[in-house]
Write an enzyme that holds these catalytic residues in place. Structure first.
Site, PDB file in Angstrom:
ATOM      1  N   ASN A 186      24.245 -11.246  44.489  1.00 43.19           N
ATOM      2  CA  ASN A 186      25.837 -11.998  43.672  1.00 43.19           C
ATOM      3  C   ASN A 186      26.736 -11.198  43.846  1.00 43.19           C
ATOM      4  O   ASN A 186      27.995 -11.448  43.320  1.00 43.19           O
ATOM      5  CB  ASN A 186      25.120 -12.156  42.166  1.00 43.19           C
ATOM      6  CG  ASN A 186      25.172 -10.852  41.646  1.00 43.19           C
ATOM      7  OD1 ASN A 186      25.286  -9.554  41.996  1.00 43.19           O
ATOM      8  ND2 ASN A 186      24.796 -10.932  40.054  1.00 43.19           N
TER       9      ASN A 186
ATOM     10  N   GLU B 189      28.960  -6.872  37.392  1.00 44.58           N
ATOM     11  CA  GLU B 189      28.669  -8.156  37.742  1.00 44.58           C
ATOM     12  C   GLU B 189      29.755  -8.961  38.193  1.00 44.58           C
ATOM     13  O   GLU B 189      30.702  -8.833  37.743  1.00 44.58           O
ATOM     14  CB  GLU B 189      27.689  -8.691  36.763  1.00 44.58           C
ATOM     15  CG  GLU B 189      26.419  -8.140  36.283  1.00 44.58           C
ATOM     16  CD  GLU B 189      25.263  -8.264  37.095  1.00 44.58           C
ATOM     17  OE1 GLU B 189      25.475  -8.268  38.477  1.00 44.58           O
ATOM     18  OE2 GLU B 189      23.996  -8.376  36.842  1.00 44.58           O
TER      19      GLU B 189
END
Ligand code: PGA
Length: 263
Positions: free
Chosen positions: A136, A143
């Site tokens: 990702n 993140e």
């Protein structure tokens, strides 16, 4: 950013190890930023082999790891402290007192994050930071949606990351959902950044990192702002790039130039 495309994971590890060797030989007391995950393991094996041959030494170096699971002690087999001891520190001449991993068992994690930042500054900053990349686009445990200016902090893991890392935990074993991670702002302050990626699962993340846009949706795209970042990737990880031949051409030119300059 510089993109070096090599045939396979073994070549990626060997190329990355040469950069670390050069760094340590140029500055014995280098401050190393280190990473966990499956990708860096081959590079650590290369470094151990080079150290065994006497081609480099960690004796005067210091290290700071990118991240750690919150809630795991350093002697937990899935902790990143345990990983680093097992994969690198136990096999080279680094003084363990000079190795730092964020404290996953800190009584006050918020204060521990601040102290980690201060320790990096007190060491003079990170000379060279090793990174992997998540599918990702995460770097460390930053993140997607992480602030591009973030500092070391407690960070919630995405389901994708938890699922990717579930393979390391036994059935039914407690798997943390929180971490302490250096921030993207922290990483960008490293003097040099070396990101490794191998395999087709990383191809889209590499494309997003290199071809942009600069966005918190792909934290690694922040490396576009770094003046000395190199991505060392294999053909599979490069497979979604629009023009891989351009990067191969640049690398050939660089090699020729280095040869000419006798570097
Ligand atoms: P991996 O992890 O090397 O195990 O693919 C990379 C990362 O998540 O940073």
């Amino acid at each position: 950013m510089k993109v070096v495309i090599l045939k396979n994971a073994a070549e990626v590890a060997a190329y990355g190890a040469q950069i670390f060797k050069k760094q340590l030989n140029k500055k014995a007391d280098s401050v190393l930023g280190l990473a966990t995950g499956s990708t860096p393991v081959a590079l650590y094996n290369e470094l151990i082999a080079l150290a065994n041959k006497g081609e480099l030494s960690f004796k005067h170096s210091k290290s700071f790891n990118l991240d750690e699971y919150l809630g795991l002690d350093g002697d937990h087999p899935q902790s990143y402290r345990f990983f680093m001891n097992e994969k690198l520190f136990d096999h080279v001449d680094i003084d363990k007192a000079n190795t730092q991993v964020p404290p996953g068992n800190a009584a006050d994690p918020v204060a521990a994050c601040e102290e980690y930042e201060q320790a990096i500054s007190a060491a003079g900053g990170i000379d060279i930071q090793l990174l992997g990349i998540g599918r990702n686009g995460h770097i460390g445990f930053n993140e997607p949606s992480s602030s591009l200016a973030s500092r070391t902090r407690v960070k919630t893991l995405t389901k994708a990351t938890i699922d990717d890392n579930a393979r390391f935990f036994a059935e039914g074993e407690y798997q943390p959902h929180l971490s302490i991670t250096m921030g993207i702002g922290t990483i960008l302050e490293s003097k040099k950044v070396v990101l490794l990626a191998t395999g087709s699962a990383k191809a889209e993340a590499i494309k997003a990192t290199v071809e942009g846009p600069l966005t918190a949706a792909c934290p690694a795209s922040a490396l576009q702002l770094h003046k000395d970042a190199v991505l060392i990737i294999d053909e599979d990880a490069a497979s979604a790039l629009s023009d891989p031949e351009f990067f191969k051409h640049i690398e050939r030119e660089n090699q020729q130039l280095e040869k000419k300059l006798g570097q």
